[in-house]
Design a protein around this motif. Structure first.
Motif, mmCIF file in Angstrom:
data_model
loop_
_atom_site.group_PDB
_atom_site.id
_atom_site.type_symbol
_atom_site.label_atom_id
_atom_site.label_comp_id
_atom_site.label_asym_id
_atom_site.label_seq_id
_atom_site.Cartn_x
_atom_site.Cartn_y
_atom_site.Cartn_z
ATOM 1 N N SER A 224 31.762 38.651 42.746
ATOM 2 C CA SER A 224 32.872 38.932 43.666
ATOM 3 C C SER A 224 33.067 37.849 44.716
ATOM 4 O O SER A 224 33.948 37.951 45.554
ATOM 5 C CB SER A 224 32.608 40.264 44.375
ATOM 6 O OG SER A 224 31.421 40.175 45.152
ATOM 7 N N GLU B 93 34.086 35.443 47.270
ATOM 8 C CA GLU B 93 35.405 34.946 47.668
ATOM 9 C C GLU B 93 35.375 33.428 47.824
ATOM 10 O O GLU B 93 36.422 32.773 47.851
ATOM 11 C CB GLU B 93 35.836 35.643 48.968
ATOM 12 C CG GLU B 93 37.321 35.577 49.234
ATOM 13 C CD GLU B 93 37.807 36.681 50.166
ATOM 14 O OE1 GLU B 93 37.329 37.829 50.026
ATOM 15 O OE2 GLU B 93 38.628 36.403 51.041
ATOM 16 N N ASN C 293 40.950 38.866 45.535
ATOM 17 C CA ASN C 293 40.564 37.906 46.574
ATOM 18 C C ASN C 293 41.618 36.809 46.738
ATOM 19 O O ASN C 293 41.899 36.359 47.862
ATOM 20 C CB ASN C 293 39.222 37.244 46.231
ATOM 21 C CG ASN C 293 38.045 38.199 46.342
ATOM 22 O OD1 ASN C 293 38.142 39.248 46.985
ATOM 23 N ND2 ASN C 293 36.941 37.844 45.733
ATOM 24 N N GLY D 72 30.535 44.078 48.941
ATOM 25 C CA GLY D 72 30.898 42.716 48.575
ATOM 26 C C GLY D 72 29.969 42.183 47.509
ATOM 27 O O GLY D 72 29.251 41.202 47.716
ATOM 28 N N ASP D 73 29.988 42.840 46.370
ATOM 29 C CA ASP D 73 29.140 42.443 45.249
ATOM 30 C C ASP D 73 29.686 43.111 43.998
ATOM 31 O O ASP D 73 29.952 44.309 43.999
ATOM 32 C CB ASP D 73 27.697 42.885 45.491
ATOM 33 C CG ASP D 73 26.759 42.268 44.475
ATOM 34 O OD1 ASP D 73 26.131 41.251 44.795
ATOM 35 O OD2 ASP D 73 26.677 42.799 43.353
ATOM 36 N N GLY E 102 33.183 46.570 43.404
ATOM 37 C CA GLY E 102 32.939 45.369 44.182
ATOM 38 C C GLY E 102 34.219 44.864 44.819
ATOM 39 O O GLY E 102 35.306 45.031 44.264
ATOM 40 N N ILE E 103 34.082 44.246 45.984
ATOM 41 C CA ILE E 103 35.222 43.671 46.703
ATOM 42 C C ILE E 103 34.806 42.306 47.252
ATOM 43 O O ILE E 103 33.625 41.977 47.273
ATOM 44 C CB ILE E 103 35.697 44.582 47.866
ATOM 45 C CG1 ILE E 103 34.549 44.881 48.845
ATOM 46 C CG2 ILE E 103 36.284 45.878 47.325
ATOM 47 C CD1 ILE E 103 34.967 45.729 50.053
ATOM 48 N N GLY E 104 35.790 41.527 47.692
ATOM 49 C CA GLY E 104 35.499 40.235 48.289
ATOM 50 C C GLY E 104 35.258 40.353 49.784
ATOM 51 O O GLY E 104 35.373 41.438 50.366
ATOM 52 N N ALA E 105 34.932 39.220 50.395
ATOM 53 C CA ALA E 105 34.591 39.213 51.817
ATOM 54 C C ALA E 105 35.763 39.664 52.700
ATOM 55 O O ALA E 105 35.567 40.370 53.686
ATOM 56 C CB ALA E 105 34.137 37.819 52.225
ATOM 57 N N GLU F 237 38.094 41.759 51.911
ATOM 58 C CA GLU F 237 38.209 43.213 51.790
ATOM 59 C C GLU F 237 37.069 43.936 52.512
ATOM 60 O O GLU F 237 37.273 45.035 53.036
ATOM 61 C CB GLU F 237 38.282 43.619 50.319
ATOM 62 C CG GLU F 237 39.625 43.228 49.696
ATOM 63 C CD GLU F 237 39.809 43.689 48.267
ATOM 64 O OE1 GLU F 237 40.936 44.062 47.919
ATOM 65 O OE2 GLU F 237 38.828 43.663 47.495
#
Lengths: 206, 471
Positions: free
Chosen positions: A82, A84, A110, B128-129, B144-147, B149
């Motif tokens: 994930s 970014e 992202n 974030g993973d 999982g999401i990005g930074a 988010e």
């Protein structure tokens, strides 16, 4: 986030499928605490030898693709982690749009938070565009008018959800929007959710 | 109401609002934080003067960059030390519940969440993973999401998303001994491809799943992302409820009774329609390993490496050729017997107690082959303590494995535990990407028992033969 303006550029073509975020941005650089300056690590282990010498036949090391703002890739671009940083490395290098038949979902999400357009086109069209990119065609990404042009000729519509298009064009920050426009709804939802599932709202004492 | 899938039930119970464009604003019950994906999230939140929405929705623990040796000393790598210190400062400033490095409960977020009772059925959980899909094993909708988010979730407890399509993976048949959740996960990925479930939330169902332990369910849901699915989930049942009861952050007493009454409604209704159905039969399945640089490059251990020439698609043929070259393997050669340099047993995929028991069963009475470096990294300090209590640590040490402190370690190779260029590793982790375990390193994914078998023979080995030969 910087508003997305119309791009005119060469396109770099990486025909491989499943280019994962470890290839885009190797994990060892995740220890850096910044969002800025990550373009130098983009595709690090494919773009440079261990000693930092550029790999001559890697597309981003070859004129006229060194400053291409468009990247064309095989399906599954950005699958995997994930991180970014994969997006920050692409935007840091100057890439504004990636065209592929499919994307890793978290990567695509992202991208939209950072002004990078993930554009999904069919396998056939992507391969065809890749072939034209290789011989130096100029790509125009006109998000305002929802059209992708190659050497001035419209080749595909840019078909993305309107909210995403507006966010890119205006450079909107999603948190700002949520805080300003949805704060009351979130609070109201939270109240009813708490009544329905009170066990989710216990205070954490470790 | 029409019959609904498990995913649709949890999704709809979290919708704050639907937008005209087809996206929805959904409420996020839980957020797990670690040191690597959140420094920029805190910056984004603070530079706008925003505050944390709800403290107890969060739990933070360092795992990715932390050393697995010399834990009593300050972290030697200055970058890793700074990143871990940044997490400590960030969580302190916002009073976020935090498990520090010297706490026995420290470990990989995806091991710690379920272990502490932070992960519960029916919740939405973000981190974030990408391996956040793990938590779906408890009947949660976890992704999982990005930074960026992460910053949005911290500030609003909400996220804008599109509802996923649904895919049911029904697992049937009878598993032979040594056929694990890892083998089933890799078999699925080989079948549908590393992008095969993109855009979908997977629900695993069927008799094989019902009979699985929570650890196995977590392995399976964990690997969902390797087939492109952001979400993998399993309907909670008595196995789930037994696992949750008594966990530190789980509800108790009357609150637990209320929760259970609700949790028992969390299953796909009999008439629920999935966008896609896949059936995996496990009868006759052999243990599998990966040979290439995508988790879809899977072979039974008694199989031969596929020839690029056999692949009609030029792009895929090119990827195979590249993978063979990177992995230093020859087309059509048997995978079994390939010599290895290193073994990694651990990760959010296979770092739980049951995984260590399986590896220890193979290590018992055997020795790590000369020239092989084998490390065992528990998923959490609590897993490590239990492994110690059961005598597993002693078995590993006697056999010549290095026993380490908890963390992500050589799954992501950010903490100094990594392969040297050209080294080949039998690994229980989740990704065999180029450079994943260190630049130039060559990863073969497999189950803990298969990795232990490789450790003691020094080559990729069919664990069934190893055990059968002595039976």
């Amino acid at each position: 986030m910087k508003p997305f303006t119309t791009i005119e550029s060469h396109a770099a073509y990486l025909p491989a499928t499943n280019i994962d975020t470890d290839i885009i941005f190797p994990a060892r650089y995740l220890l850096l605490l910044d969002r800025e300056g990550l373009g130098q690590y983009l595709f690090r282990d494919r773009r440079y030898e261990d000693d930092g010498t550029p790999v001559p036949d890697f597309v981003l090391n070859r004129a006229p693709f060194t400053d291409a703002k468009v990247l064309i890739a095989g399906s599954g671009f950005g699958c995997g982690s994930s991180r970014e940083q994969a997006v920050w490395a692409l935007t840091g290098h100057g890439i504004c749009c990636v065209i592929a038949p499919s994307f890793g979902e978290i990567f695509a999400s992202n991208s939209l938070k950072n002004g990078l357009l993930p554009l999904i086109l069919s396998e056939e069209l992507t391969a065809d565009l890749g072939a034209r990119a290789k011989i130096g065609a100029i790509f125009t990404i006109d998000l305002q008018n929802r059209v992708l042009k190659v050497d001035g000729e419209a080749v595909a519509p840019i078909d993305i959800p309107e909210d995403q298009r507006q966010a890119l064009l205006n450079g909107w920050d999603e948190t700002d929007i949520l805080v300003k426009e949805e704060g009351e709804r979130i609070a109201a939802f939270e109240q009813s959710h708490r009544a329905a599932q009170p066990w989710l709202f216990l205070e954490t004492r470790l | 109401m029409a019959d609904r899938t498990l995913y649709e039930k949890i999704w709809s119970s979290h919708v704050i609002r639907d937008y005209e464009d087809g996206s929805s604003l959904i409420y996020v019950d839980r957020h797990l934080l670690h040191e690597v994906s959140t420094p920029q999230s805190f910056l984004a939140m603070e530079e706008k003067g925003r505050t944390l929405h709800r403290r107890s929705a969060n739990l933070a623990v360092p795992d990715h960059a932390v050393p697995t040796v010399d834990r009593h000393k300050p972290i030697a790598d200055p970058l890793a030390r700074a990143q871990t210190q940044r997490l400590i400062e960030n969580v302190a400033r916002h009073d976020i519940p935090f498990i520090p490095l010297d706490d026995l409960r420290q470990g990989i977020v995806h091991v710690v969440g379920p272990e502490q009772g932070f992960t519960l059925p029916g919740i939405t959980l973000a981190c974030g993973d990408s391996h956040t899909s793990t938590h779906g094993a408890l009947g949660a909708l976890a992704f999982g999401i990005g930074a960026s988010e992460c910053g949005i979730v911290m500030a609003t407890q909400a996220i804008r998303q599109r509802r996923a399509k649904t895919m049911r993976v029904t697992v049937t048949g009878t598993r032979a001994p040594w056929i694990t959740a890892k083998d089933i996960a890799l078999t699925l990925i080989a079948r549908i491809g590393a992008n095969g479930a993109s855009g979908h939330a997977i629900e695993y169902a069927g008799p094989v799943i019902s009979a699985m332990s929570m650890a196995e369910r977590m392995t399976l849901c964990n690997m969902s992302i390797e087939s492109g699915a952001r979400v993998g989930m399993i309907a909670p049942d008595e196995t789930t409820f037994d696992y949750i009861a008594g966990r530190p952050l789980a509800p108790t007493g009357e609150m637990l009774e209320r929760a259970l009454a609700y949790w028992k409604t969390l299953h796909s209704d009999p008439g629920a329609v999935f966008d896609r159905e896949v059936t995996i039969g496990v009868t006759g399945l052999a243990p599998v390993v990966t040979w290439g640089n995508s988790p879809e490059d899977v072979l039974p251990i008694d199989g031969c490496i596929p020839a690029p020439a056999a692949e009609p698609d030029a792009t895929r043929r090119g990827r195979r050729e590249r993978a063979l070259s990177y992995m230093g393997l020859s087309a059509e050669a048997p995978i079994e017997g390939t010599p290895i340099d290193a073994v990694f047993i651990g990760s959010c995929t296979n770092g739980r107690l049951e995984d260590l028991r399986a590896a220890a069963a193979i290590a018992t009475g055997r020795k790590v082959a000369p020239g092989v470096r084998a490390i065992v990294v528990p998923g959490s300090g609590l897993v490590g303590r239990q492994a110690e209590a059961e005598g597993l640590v002693e078995i590993f040490r006697t056999a010549g494995f290095e026993w380490r402190a908890a963390g992500c370690s050589m799954c992501v190779a950010m903490n100094g535990d990594r392969l040297e260029p050209g080294q080949r590793c039998a690994s229980t982790s989740n990704r065999n990407f180029e450079g994943r375990q260190g630049a130039g390193g060559r990863t073969h994914l497999m189950s803990p028992a298969m990795a232990a078998a490789a450790a003691v023979t020094g080559c990729l080995t069919d664990v069934r033969k190893l055990v059968g030969a002595e039976a």
